[in-house]
Enzyme design. Sequence first.
Site, PDB file in Angstrom:
ATOM      1  N   ASP A  35       3.337  34.342 -19.720  1.00  0.00           N
ATOM      2  CA  ASP A  35       4.406  33.530 -20.308  1.00  0.00           C
ATOM      3  C   ASP A  35       3.997  33.061 -21.709  1.00  0.00           C
ATOM      4  O   ASP A  35       4.790  33.083 -22.648  1.00  0.00           O
ATOM      5  CB  ASP A  35       4.692  32.313 -19.410  1.00  0.00           C
ATOM      6  CG  ASP A  35       4.897  32.739 -17.966  1.00  0.00           C
ATOM      7  OD1 ASP A  35       5.791  33.539 -17.710  1.00  0.00           O
ATOM      8  OD2 ASP A  35       4.126  32.276 -17.093  1.00  0.00           O
ATOM      9  N   HIS A  83       4.868  28.691 -13.100  1.00  0.00           N
ATOM     10  CA  HIS A  83       5.172  30.063 -13.508  1.00  0.00           C
ATOM     11  C   HIS A  83       6.448  30.483 -12.769  1.00  0.00           C
ATOM     12  O   HIS A  83       6.405  31.114 -11.726  1.00  0.00           O
ATOM     13  CB  HIS A  83       4.016  31.016 -13.165  1.00  0.00           C
ATOM     14  CG  HIS A  83       4.440  32.457 -13.292  1.00  0.00           C
ATOM     15  ND1 HIS A  83       4.719  33.039 -14.499  1.00  0.00           N
ATOM     16  CD2 HIS A  83       4.679  33.408 -12.364  1.00  0.00           C
ATOM     17  CE1 HIS A  83       5.108  34.291 -14.306  1.00  0.00           C
ATOM     18  NE2 HIS A  83       5.100  34.540 -13.010  1.00  0.00           N
TER      19      HIS A  83
HETATM   20  P1  NAX Z   1       2.651  45.516  -5.983  1.00  0.00           P
HETATM   21  O1  NAX Z   1       3.571  45.343  -4.846  1.00  0.00           O
HETATM   22  O2  NAX Z   1       2.685  46.770  -6.794  1.00  0.00           O
HETATM   23  O3  NAX Z   1       1.165  45.382  -5.455  1.00  0.00           O
HETATM   24  C1  NAX Z   1       0.747  44.363  -4.605  1.00  0.00           C
HETATM   25  C2  NAX Z   1      -0.401  44.901  -3.798  1.00  0.00           C
HETATM   26  O4  NAX Z   1      -0.942  43.825  -3.041  1.00  0.00           O
HETATM   27  C3  NAX Z   1      -0.002  46.000  -2.809  1.00  0.00           C
HETATM   28  O5  NAX Z   1      -0.825  47.128  -2.987  1.00  0.00           O
HETATM   29  C4  NAX Z   1      -0.236  45.327  -1.448  1.00  0.00           C
HETATM   30  O6  NAX Z   1      -0.686  46.258  -0.476  1.00  0.00           O
HETATM   31  C5  NAX Z   1      -1.324  44.326  -1.794  1.00  0.00           C
HETATM   32  N1  NAX Z   1      -1.462  43.239  -0.825  1.00  0.00           N
HETATM   33  C6  NAX Z   1      -0.493  42.606  -0.118  1.00  0.00           C
HETATM   34  N2  NAX Z   1      -1.018  41.703   0.698  1.00  0.00           N
HETATM   35  C7  NAX Z   1      -2.356  41.732   0.504  1.00  0.00           C
HETATM   36  C8  NAX Z   1      -3.440  41.033   1.077  1.00  0.00           C
HETATM   37  N3  NAX Z   1      -3.237  40.117   2.042  1.00  0.00           N
HETATM   38  N4  NAX Z   1      -4.683  41.317   0.654  1.00  0.00           N
HETATM   39  C9  NAX Z   1      -4.867  42.246  -0.299  1.00  0.00           C
HETATM   40  N5  NAX Z   1      -3.895  42.969  -0.860  1.00  0.00           N
HETATM   41  C10 NAX Z   1      -2.639  42.702  -0.478  1.00  0.00           C
HETATM   42  O7  NAX Z   1       2.840  44.234  -6.893  1.00  0.00           O
HETATM   43  P2  NAX Z   1       2.401  44.026  -8.421  1.00  0.00           P
HETATM   44  O8  NAX Z   1       3.486  44.466  -9.294  1.00  0.00           O
HETATM   45  O9  NAX Z   1       1.037  44.573  -8.620  1.00  0.00           O
HETATM   46  O10 NAX Z   1       2.401  42.432  -8.507  1.00  0.00           O
HETATM   47  C11 NAX Z   1       1.474  41.650  -7.787  1.00  0.00           C
HETATM   48  C12 NAX Z   1       1.852  40.187  -7.818  1.00  0.00           C
HETATM   49  O11 NAX Z   1       1.838  39.686  -9.131  1.00  0.00           O
HETATM   50  C13 NAX Z   1       3.258  39.894  -7.297  1.00  0.00           C
HETATM   51  O12 NAX Z   1       3.187  38.765  -6.445  1.00  0.00           O
HETATM   52  C14 NAX Z   1       4.022  39.548  -8.544  1.00  0.00           C
HETATM   53  O13 NAX Z   1       5.124  38.704  -8.271  1.00  0.00           O
HETATM   54  C15 NAX Z   1       2.961  38.861  -9.346  1.00  0.00           C
HETATM   55  N6  NAX Z   1       3.199  38.700 -10.783  1.00  0.00           N
HETATM   56  C16 NAX Z   1       2.760  37.575 -11.378  1.00  0.00           C
HETATM   57  C17 NAX Z   1       2.876  37.348 -12.728  1.00  0.00           C
HETATM   58  C18 NAX Z   1       2.371  36.090 -13.366  1.00  0.00           C
HETATM   59  O14 NAX Z   1       2.593  35.936 -14.553  1.00  0.00           O
HETATM   60  N7  NAX Z   1       1.710  35.157 -12.665  1.00  0.00           N
HETATM   61  C19 NAX Z   1       3.553  38.342 -13.595  1.00  0.00           C
HETATM   62  C20 NAX Z   1       3.602  39.710 -13.006  1.00  0.00           C
HETATM   63  C21 NAX Z   1       3.874  39.756 -11.539  1.00  0.00           C
HETATM   64  O15 NAX Z   1       5.251  39.605 -11.323  1.00  0.00           O
END
Ligand code: NAX
Length: 328
Positions: A159, A187
């Site tokens: 952000d 956020h």
């Molecule tokens: P993806 O869905 O591509 O990847 C998430 C991964 O996490 C998957 O491979 C899944 O198997 C794994 N996972 C789920 N539960 C788990 C656990 N208990 N232990 C270990 N791994 C686990 O999502 P992606 O686009 O990589 O985004 C990841 C996270 O970042 C999401 O929650 C998203 O909302 C968040 N974001 C946060 C941002 C921020 O500024 N704070 C911005 C970008 C993003 O939106």
Amino acid sequence: TQAPVNVTVTGAAGQIGYALLFRIASGQLLGQDKPVRLRLLEIPQAVKAAEGTALELEDGAFPLLAGIDIFDDPKQAFEGANIALLVGARPRTKGMERGDLLEANGGIFKPQGEAINAGAADDIKVLVVGNPANTNALIAKAHAPDVPAERFTAMTRLDHNRAIAQLAKKLGVSVSDIKKMTIWGNHSATQYPDIFNAEVKGQNAAEAVNDREWLENEFIPRVAKRGAEIIEARGASSAASAANAAIDHIYNWVNGTPEGDWVSMGVPSDGSYGVPEGLISSFPVVCKNGSYEIVQGLEINEFSRARIDASVAELVEERDAVTKLGLV
Ligand code: NAX
């Protein structure tokens, strides 16, 4: 040569993980003099995909990459961790209420907090990226009573970077001309990007802009809703820019912020600026010698006050909801 730094990354097989791991391996997370050992955590179904990414990391022949281990058990993944990037989270799916979302993420961040408490290195630094990032960080922190609370942080750097980019574009200046940007609060769409305390080539940014209509109706909503704009355009959520921000967050925390500037981090409040103590809220921070301090004494005008209060109120609601669920 130095001993490698253990970096645990959760959600390693996801899209942010894919963009993030190569940059860590190349030395951009900590610095070009610091070897790293990656410890990847995934859910069992995604371990194979993480193994595939590990093969590609091997093919990068990164001189600073000392090794890669892959786990589906948080206790093992956080053993000896110096840096933990908590990226994996449960996304909100159709029809899911906020309570369900918080509960599902509690099921992830509670055991991860416990694992960090049990096995991470004494100097552990935690960055939560997975949403709802502030409250997930609050949950993890609550289950790691032996780790100093300030080591749990949430990512608002994306952000922050978005706000700098939009302001630079508006003023026709370079991003490096902009200093002292601040993201306050959560956020989420209630976050408040503050240009009243920012500077452009040494001049106050709000004065340089001098366009209240743009500030209220373009800048603030554009930054707050940039994630949705990216999804609309790309057909997928921000990944490389999120990975980039995670790199920036940890790099500054470890190596310091430049003189005369600060960054935004979601950190446990010490009560500064009227944010209730213990809430993980975004603040302007200065980093030095591996720790950070909330910048004190900034003037908060009425316009800013109302927006900070609204975002903090949302954080309070989220905290109350996870308290009711017994997650903190
Ligand atoms: P993806 O869905 O591509 O990847 C998430 C991964 O996490 C998957 O491979 C899944 O198997 C794994 N996972 C789920 N539960 C788990 C656990 N208990 N232990 C270990 N791994 C686990 O999502 P992606 O686009 O990589 O985004 C990841 C996270 O970042 C999401 O929650 C998203 O909302 C968040 N974001 C946060 C941002 C921020 O500024 N704070 C911005 C970008 C993003 O939106």
